[in-house]
Design a protein around this motif. Structure first.
Motif, PDB file in Angstrom:
ATOM      1  N   GLY A  52      -1.960   8.474  -8.075  1.00 18.33           N
ATOM      2  CA  GLY A  52      -1.491   7.536  -9.082  1.00 18.33           C
ATOM      3  C   GLY A  52      -2.604   6.877  -9.860  1.00 18.33           C
ATOM      4  N   LEU A  53      -3.864   7.120  -9.471  1.00 16.40           N
ATOM      5  CA  LEU A  53      -4.978   6.483 -10.171  1.00 16.40           C
ATOM      6  C   LEU A  53      -5.690   7.416 -11.134  1.00 16.40           C
ATOM      7  N   GLN A  54      -5.076   8.570 -11.447  1.00 13.67           N
ATOM      8  CA  GLN A  54      -5.707   9.481 -12.386  1.00 13.67           C
ATOM      9  C   GLN A  54      -5.892   8.771 -13.728  1.00 13.67           C
ATOM     10  N   GLY A  55      -7.135   8.774 -14.201  1.00 14.89           N
ATOM     11  CA  GLY A  55      -7.430   8.140 -15.477  1.00 14.89           C
ATOM     12  C   GLY A  55      -7.593   6.643 -15.415  1.00 14.89           C
ATOM     13  N   LYS A  56      -7.488   6.083 -14.219  1.00 17.73           N
ATOM     14  CA  LYS A  56      -7.617   4.635 -14.062  1.00 17.73           C
ATOM     15  C   LYS A  56      -8.869   4.309 -13.261  1.00 17.73           C
ATOM     16  N   ASN A  84      -9.361  13.684 -10.321  1.00 22.52           N
ATOM     17  CA  ASN A  84      -7.911  13.642 -10.123  1.00 22.52           C
ATOM     18  C   ASN A  84      -7.515  13.714  -8.661  1.00 22.52           C
ATOM     19  N   LYS A  85      -8.490  13.539  -7.779  1.00 22.76           N
ATOM     20  CA  LYS A  85      -8.194  13.602  -6.350  1.00 22.76           C
ATOM     21  C   LYS A  85      -7.468  12.337  -5.887  1.00 22.76           C
ATOM     22  N   PRO A  86      -6.759  12.411  -4.750  1.00 21.95           N
ATOM     23  CA  PRO A  86      -6.094  11.217  -4.216  1.00 21.95           C
ATOM     24  C   PRO A  86      -7.110  10.135  -3.859  1.00 21.95           C
ATOM     25  N   THR A  87      -6.634   8.935  -3.778  1.00 22.27           N
ATOM     26  CA  THR A  87      -7.472   7.791  -3.425  1.00 22.27           C
ATOM     27  C   THR A  87      -7.182   7.385  -1.992  1.00 22.27           C
ATOM     28  N   ILE A  88      -8.227   6.954  -1.271  1.00 18.51           N
ATOM     29  CA  ILE A  88      -8.098   6.599   0.146  1.00 18.51           C
ATOM     30  C   ILE A  88      -7.916   5.099   0.299  1.00 18.51           C
ATOM     31  N   TYR A  89      -7.004   4.710   1.185  1.00 13.63           N
ATOM     32  CA  TYR A  89      -6.701   3.307   1.460  1.00 13.63           C
ATOM     33  C   TYR A  89      -6.785   3.046   2.965  1.00 13.63           C
ATOM     34  N   TYR A 111      16.405  -3.057   1.172  1.00 13.62           N
ATOM     35  CA  TYR A 111      15.031  -2.772   1.533  1.00 13.62           C
ATOM     36  C   TYR A 111      14.279  -4.081   1.724  1.00 13.62           C
ATOM     37  N   THR A 112      13.157  -4.011   2.413  1.00 17.91           N
ATOM     38  CA  THR A 112      12.242  -5.138   2.511  1.00 17.91           C
ATOM     39  C   THR A 112      10.884  -4.689   1.990  1.00 17.91           C
ATOM     40  N   LEU A 113      10.054  -5.652   1.644  1.00 18.13           N
ATOM     41  CA  LEU A 113       8.696  -5.350   1.211  1.00 18.13           C
ATOM     42  C   LEU A 113       7.737  -5.649   2.343  1.00 18.13           C
ATOM     43  N   ALA A 114       6.796  -4.746   2.587  1.00  9.04           N
ATOM     44  CA  ALA A 114       5.808  -4.944   3.643  1.00  9.04           C
ATOM     45  C   ALA A 114       4.485  -4.353   3.201  1.00  9.04           C
ATOM     46  N   GLN A 115       3.404  -4.955   3.675  1.00 12.90           N
ATOM     47  CA  GLN A 115       2.078  -4.446   3.341  1.00 12.90           C
ATOM     48  C   GLN A 115       1.725  -3.312   4.276  1.00 12.90           C
ATOM     49  N   VAL A 116       1.412  -2.148   3.707  1.00 10.51           N
ATOM     50  CA  VAL A 116       1.077  -0.968   4.501  1.00 10.51           C
ATOM     51  C   VAL A 116      -0.401  -0.624   4.425  1.00 10.51           C
ATOM     52  N   GLY A 117      -1.113  -1.200   3.466  1.00  8.84           N
ATOM     53  CA  GLY A 117      -2.505  -0.824   3.313  1.00  8.84           C
ATOM     54  C   GLY A 117      -3.319  -1.853   2.575  1.00  8.84           C
ATOM     55  N   VAL A 118      -4.617  -1.537   2.472  1.00  5.43           N
ATOM     56  CA  VAL A 118      -5.572  -2.356   1.733  1.00  5.43           C
ATOM     57  C   VAL A 118      -6.360  -1.423   0.820  1.00  5.43           C
ATOM     58  N   VAL A 119      -6.577  -1.846  -0.422  1.00  2.21           N
ATOM     59  CA  VAL A 119      -7.382  -1.038  -1.336  1.00  2.21           C
ATOM     60  C   VAL A 119      -8.794  -0.931  -0.790  1.00  2.21           C
ATOM     61  N   ASN A 120      -9.246   0.291  -0.634  1.00  2.00           N
ATOM     62  CA  ASN A 120     -10.511   0.597   0.019  1.00  2.00           C
ATOM     63  C   ASN A 120     -11.600   0.834  -1.016  1.00  2.00           C
ATOM     64  N   TRP A 121     -12.776   1.109  -0.510  1.00  2.08           N
ATOM     65  CA  TRP A 121     -13.908   1.411  -1.386  1.00  2.08           C
ATOM     66  C   TRP A 121     -14.051   2.915  -1.541  1.00  2.08           C
ATOM     67  N   GLY A 122     -14.431   3.351  -2.720  1.00  2.00           N
ATOM     68  CA  GLY A 122     -14.660   4.772  -2.923  1.00  2.00           C
ATOM     69  C   GLY A 122     -15.334   5.010  -4.251  1.00  2.00           C
ATOM     70  N   SER A 123     -16.097   6.092  -4.336  1.00  2.00           N
ATOM     71  CA  SER A 123     -16.779   6.446  -5.572  1.00  2.00           C
ATOM     72  C   SER A 123     -15.930   7.443  -6.338  1.00  2.00           C
ATOM     73  N   ARG A 124     -15.582   7.087  -7.594  1.00  2.00           N
ATOM     74  CA  ARG A 124     -14.755   7.958  -8.417  1.00  2.00           C
ATOM     75  C   ARG A 124     -15.383   8.118  -9.792  1.00  2.00           C
ATOM     76  N   LYS A 125     -14.970   9.179 -10.480  1.00  3.75           N
ATOM     77  CA  LYS A 125     -15.422   9.443 -11.837  1.00  3.75           C
ATOM     78  C   LYS A 125     -14.196   9.556 -12.740  1.00  3.75           C
ATOM     79  N   PRO A 126     -14.373   9.369 -14.052  1.00  5.97           N
ATOM     80  CA  PRO A 126     -13.217   9.420 -14.957  1.00  5.97           C
ATOM     81  C   PRO A 126     -12.405  10.703 -14.860  1.00  5.97           C
ATOM     82  N   SER A 127     -13.054  11.833 -14.572  1.00  8.49           N
ATOM     83  CA  SER A 127     -12.357  13.115 -14.523  1.00  8.49           C
ATOM     84  C   SER A 127     -11.806  13.442 -13.134  1.00  8.49           C
TER      85      SER A 127
END
Length: 278
Positions: free
Chosen positions: A203-207, A244-249, A226-242
């Motif tokens: 979901g972060l392609q181009g972002k 398109n790989k998944p992002t790790i959390y 449904y209920t809302l629950a926290q499943v993760g935390v935004v992690n650190w990672g090195s990305r480039k504009p091009s």
């Protein structure tokens, strides 16, 4: 460009079945995700070691006096240099809604954080006092099982960058939608093993999303209702504009034992801190 708040200092988160943990929203009435009071559990983590109050990342309020965030955003900052702000939406104005700032008593960083693969990238900020629960300040429950995660319903919030060509950070809290994918699929795409304490999403392609470290990843769990629950935390990672790989959390469920243990320790527990919702 560094994001600064607009006043001087003197003016001044495989899923299994189980139970959810943490201080619960007593009224079970999270605002609509389309309303102006969208994400009341999201807090801004601020560095106050210079003249300006500087935004360094996001976090989630999991108890009135406990914030869940990522280790890497802290960068050896001491407790007395940190402030947590809740109830914020638009940092460019003080007119949209009332925010509250609280100081940090203790930083509890995961002792096995791996700066090379960002495993165990989680930290707790124990606050000196607790936030009073209001319409725009609420806790979020951590996912501890108790219902199927709707993988295509997930999102995170922060004041990080949106596009690669942007030089500025947005002033208004943004909502970034992502979709969790199976770890075996993710590993085939990435070409390396994935820790069980992490998960992948697309979901972060181009972002860009620089500056969203520590932000809570929240999903719908269960159905009708449904209920809302926290499943993760935004992690650190090195990305480039091009890229398109998944992002790790960071996977909150896999770290529930560490979180629960830390919150039972006398040094990390503030007695008689009970805040009623209003």
């Amino acid at each position: 460009m560094t994001l600064f708040f607009t006043f001087l200092l003197p003016l001044l988160i495989s899923f299994a079945i189980g139970q959810q943990y943490g201080y619960q929203n007593q009224h079970n009435n999270y605002p609509s995700l389309d309303s102006s009071e969208k994400f009341p559990w999201v807090v801004a983590v601020l560095n106050t070691d210079d003249l300006f109050t500087r935004y360094i990342g996001s976090g989630s309020l999991i108890k009135p006096n406990v914030v869940l965030t990522a280790v890497h955003i802290l960068n050896d900052i001491s407790e007395n240099e940190l402030v947590v702000r809740a109830g914020e939406n638009d940092i460019s104005t003080t007119q949209d809604q009332q925010h509250v700032d609280l100081k940090v008593l203790r930083i509890v960083a995961h002792e096995q954080f791996n700066k090379y693969n960002a495993e165990n990238n989680v930290a707790l900020l124990i606050l000196k006092s607790g936030f009073t629960m209001t319409r725009n300040i609420q806790t979020i429950a951590l996912y501890m099982g108790g219902g199927r995660v709707q993988r295509n319903s997930c999102f995170f919030n922060g004041w990080g960058k949106e596009e690669w060509n942007s030089k500025d950070y947005p002033s208004t809290l943004k909502n970034t939608k992502i979709e969790i994918i199976e770890n075996d699929i993710c590993q085939r795409i990435l070409g390396w093993p994935l820790s069980t304490r992490q998960f992948c999403a697309k979901g972060l392609q181009g972002k860009d999303c620089s500056g969203d470290g520590g932000a809570p990843v929240v999903c719908k769990t269960g159905e009708n209702p449904y209920t809302l629950a926290q499943v993760g935390v935004v992690n650190w990672g090195s990305r480039k504009p091009s890229d398109n790989k998944p992002t790790i959390y960071t996977n909150v469920y896999s770290l529930r034992g560490w979180i629960e243990y830390q919150l039972r320790l006398p040094a990390n527990f503030v007695p008689d801190l009970i805040v009623e919702a209003v």
